[in-house]
Every structure is written in structure tokens, then in C-alpha cells.
Design a protein around this motif. Structure first.
Motif, short mmCIF file in Angstrom:
data_model
loop_
_atom_site.label_atom_id
_atom_site.label_comp_id
_atom_site.label_asym_id
_atom_site.label_seq_id
_atom_site.Cartn_x
_atom_site.Cartn_y
_atom_site.Cartn_z
N GLU A 1 20.36 -14.69 31.96
CA GLU A 1 19.03 -15.01 32.19
C GLU A 1 18.88 -15.41 33.65
O GLU A 1 19.59 -15.49 34.34
CB GLU A 1 18.89 -16.45 31.26
CG GLU A 1 19.68 -17.66 31.39
CD GLU A 1 19.56 -18.62 30.77
OE1 GLU A 1 19.31 -18.64 29.58
OE2 GLU A 1 19.83 -19.82 31.11
N THR B 1 10.95 -6.34 36.79
CA THR B 1 11.56 -7.50 36.07
C THR B 1 11.78 -8.39 36.88
O THR B 1 11.18 -9.65 36.86
CB THR B 1 12.79 -7.23 35.03
OG1 THR B 1 12.44 -6.38 34.05
CG2 THR B 1 13.19 -8.58 34.49
N HIS C 1 13.95 -17.14 31.91
CA HIS C 1 13.48 -15.70 31.47
C HIS C 1 14.80 -14.94 31.06
O HIS C 1 15.59 -14.85 31.78
CB HIS C 1 12.89 -14.92 32.64
CG HIS C 1 11.71 -15.85 33.46
ND1 HIS C 1 10.33 -15.64 32.90
CD2 HIS C 1 11.66 -16.67 34.41
CE1 HIS C 1 9.76 -16.30 33.75
NE2 HIS C 1 10.24 -17.05 34.65
N THR D 1 9.82 -12.01 37.14
CA THR D 1 10.64 -13.56 37.10
C THR D 1 10.60 -14.30 38.00
O THR D 1 10.43 -15.66 37.99
CB THR D 1 12.04 -13.14 36.75
OG1 THR D 1 12.62 -12.47 37.71
CG2 THR D 1 11.91 -12.54 35.33
N ARG E 1 11.25 -22.19 34.84
CA ARG E 1 11.19 -21.50 33.87
C ARG E 1 12.51 -20.56 33.71
O ARG E 1 12.93 -20.17 34.63
CB ARG E 1 9.97 -20.82 33.65
CG ARG E 1 8.66 -21.50 33.69
CD ARG E 1 7.40 -20.47 33.69
NE ARG E 1 7.48 -20.02 32.53
CZ ARG E 1 6.56 -18.89 32.32
NH1 ARG E 1 5.63 -18.46 33.31
NH2 ARG E 1 6.39 -18.32 31.17
#
Length: 288
Positions: free
Chosen positions: A40, A102, A48, A106, A46
Motif C-alpha cells: 500500500e 498511479t 491507497h 497517490t 490516506r
């Protein structure tokens, strides 16, 4: 396995632990790539996930060698093993493109994403300000071992923080290629050594009766690790259970002889002799 090992070791400790497995590695700025468990990415408070099996495998391969160029051939092997598809070159480029996107997503609109750079014969991931939980684990365990003799309580605390970073087996949700598998195995060994070190310190810092149940459990899971047997023998002896300590040695000797055809190590035999002779040194803290 990795998560359950830490859970029990942590419950037996009297030292405070971070409030969550992310406590130590979320200070400061930049992304955190966590793979001591499912893969992750953490940024701006946060968490992701990384979608797609190939994308996770590619990121895992790059994370185990950050800052070092990996050849296209190495990445083909990580992603497809010995049977890459006919269009593997184009497929790798497509996966790299998606992974770059990605990483940027993120990082957030204001974050600086790590750079996934294309070189003449491969790719390299430059983390920049990003970090990994594995690097944090290794830093904390190194600090703990450096201060074990001078400040065992601090070493115990640091090992607790290091073990709190674990959420499961490394790269738990990744189809691992050879490089990621090798690093995962090395990290699991380092985790087990850290658990052993922490249990040893607990025996020196508090009543060894608190360590006996966890030592028995760990010894059942890892019967060939003689250090666990030695610690259990010592903990039992220090709590007045000399006969049980001797039986612990005998059961290990029988199993080693019947299943591996070997005898216990010299260190374990010496520990038995000390217990038989009720050596005064056993009642004091023994250097690891």
C-alpha cells in the motif's frame, strides 16, 4: 504468520507501543510505501492500494532495489517468469506507464511522486522524499541493537516500534518474482530475530514468567531455532522450574536427533550444564 508473531510478542510486553502499525513511519512528509504486509501507499494521511497484479509485482520489484537500475530482462522475469508473452516489451512499457500514473495519483495534486525513470536498458525508481516501512524497520532494529547493553529498556522500546510496523507477510498480496521473494524471506528472518531479541530483553527487564507462554508458542512454530529453546530453558529455571527446563532441552535433543540426525549446539549444551549445576550466573542478566 508475521502478524501473529508480533501480536503475541507485543501483548507480553510492558513497554508502550505506537498507537497503530503506521505510527513510526508516518512522521514527516512524502509518500510511504508499505509492504510489511499488503502493498500500500500512504500519503497525506490516506492509504491507497495498488490495483492490478502486474502493477503490484512491478512496484514490488522496484521497491526492493530503489535507486538501482533494473534491466528490462529482470523485470520480464519478475512479471512473467520463464514464459513472457510475445508482446512482453510493449506490455512492460504499458505497465510502467500505468505505474507512473498511479504514483502521481497517490501522491496527490501537491505531492512529489517518486520518479520512475527510463534508462537505456531498464528502469530505476528514485524514491526522493518517499520512504518504505522496511527501511524504517531496519533503522529501528539497528538502533535497538546499538544501545542494547547500555540501555536495554530503550532497546526494548525501539524493537516494539519496529515490530509494530508489520501487518502480515511481506508483499502479502503480490505475486512475487524472484527478487521480491528473496527480499521477503530476508525480511521475515529479520523480523523473527527482532522478536527473539525483544523476548530476550523482556526476560532481563521483568519477571521471566511473563515470557514463558510466548516462548513456548514461538518454539512450537520454529522448533529448529535453538535460541528460543535456550531462552525458554532459562526462563523456566529462573521461575523455579528446573525439571521443566531440563525436559525442554531433552525434547529438543530428541527431535534434532530423530528428524535431522544432529546434536544440540555447544551453546545449548553449555546452558544445560549451567542449569544442572545451578550456576549463580543464571540468576543475573545474561548478555544476548
Amino acid at each position: 504468520m508475521a502478524h501473529s508473531q508480533f501480536d503475541a510478542a507485543g501483548r507480553n510486553s510492558g513497554a508502550p507501543l505506537p498507537s497503530s502499525p503506521q505510527a513510526e513511519d508516518t512522521h514527516g512528509t512524502g509518500q510511504v510505501f508499505a509492504f510489511l504486509g499488503p502493498l500500500e501507499v500512504r500519503a497525506d494521511g490516506r492509504t491507497h492500494g495498488v490495483s492490478g497484479n502486474r502493477q503490484r509485482t512491478l512496484l514490488a520489484a522496484l521497491l526492493v532495489s530503489p535507486g538501482r537500475q533494473l534491466s528490462a530482462e529482470q523485470l520480464y522475469t519478475e512479471l512473467w517468469g520463464e514464459n513472457p508473452p510475445p508482446t512482453f516489451e510493449n506490455s512492460l512499457q504499458a505497465h510502467v506507464y500505468r505505474l507512473r500514473r498511479t504514483l502521481q495519483q497517490t501522491a496527490g495534486p501537491d505531492g512529489a511522486a517518486p520518479e520512475l525513470l527510463t534508462r537505456s536498458s531498464g528502469y530505476v525508481l528514485e524514491l526522493g522524499g518517499a520512504r518504505t516501512d522496511a527501511a524504517a524497520f531496519r533503522r529501528l532494529t539497528g538502533q535497538a541493537r546499538a544501545c542494547t547493553r547500555e540501555n536495554p529498556a530503550e532497546a526494548h522500546r525501539l524493537l516494539g516500534e519496529a515490530l509494530a510496523l508489520w501487518r502480515g507477510e511481506p508483499f502479502q498480496d503480490v505475486v512475487q518474482g524472484p527478487m521480491a521473494q528473496s527480499v521477503a524471506l530476508a525480511l521475515e528472518e529479520e523480523q523473527l530475530c527482532a522478536i527473539e531479541d525483544r523476548l530476550w530483553l523482556e526476560m532481563q527487564l521483568m519477571d521471566p514468567v511473563h515470557s514463558i507462554s510466548e516462548l513456548k508458542r514461538m518454539r512450537t512454530m520454529h522448533p529448529w531455532r535453538e535460541r528460543l529453546t535456550e531462552m525458554l530453558m532459562l526462563a523456566l529455571y529462573r521461575t523455579g522450574r528446573q525439571a521443566e527446563a531440563m525436559e525442554t532441552y531433552d525434547s529438543t535433543r530428541r527431535r534434532l536427533a530423530s528428524e535431522l540426525g544432529v546434536e544440540p549446539s555447544l551453546k545449548l549444551r553449555e546452558r544445560l550444564r549451567e542449569i544442572l549445576n545451578q550456576a549463580p550466573s543464571l540468576d543475573a542478566a545474561v548478555p544476548a
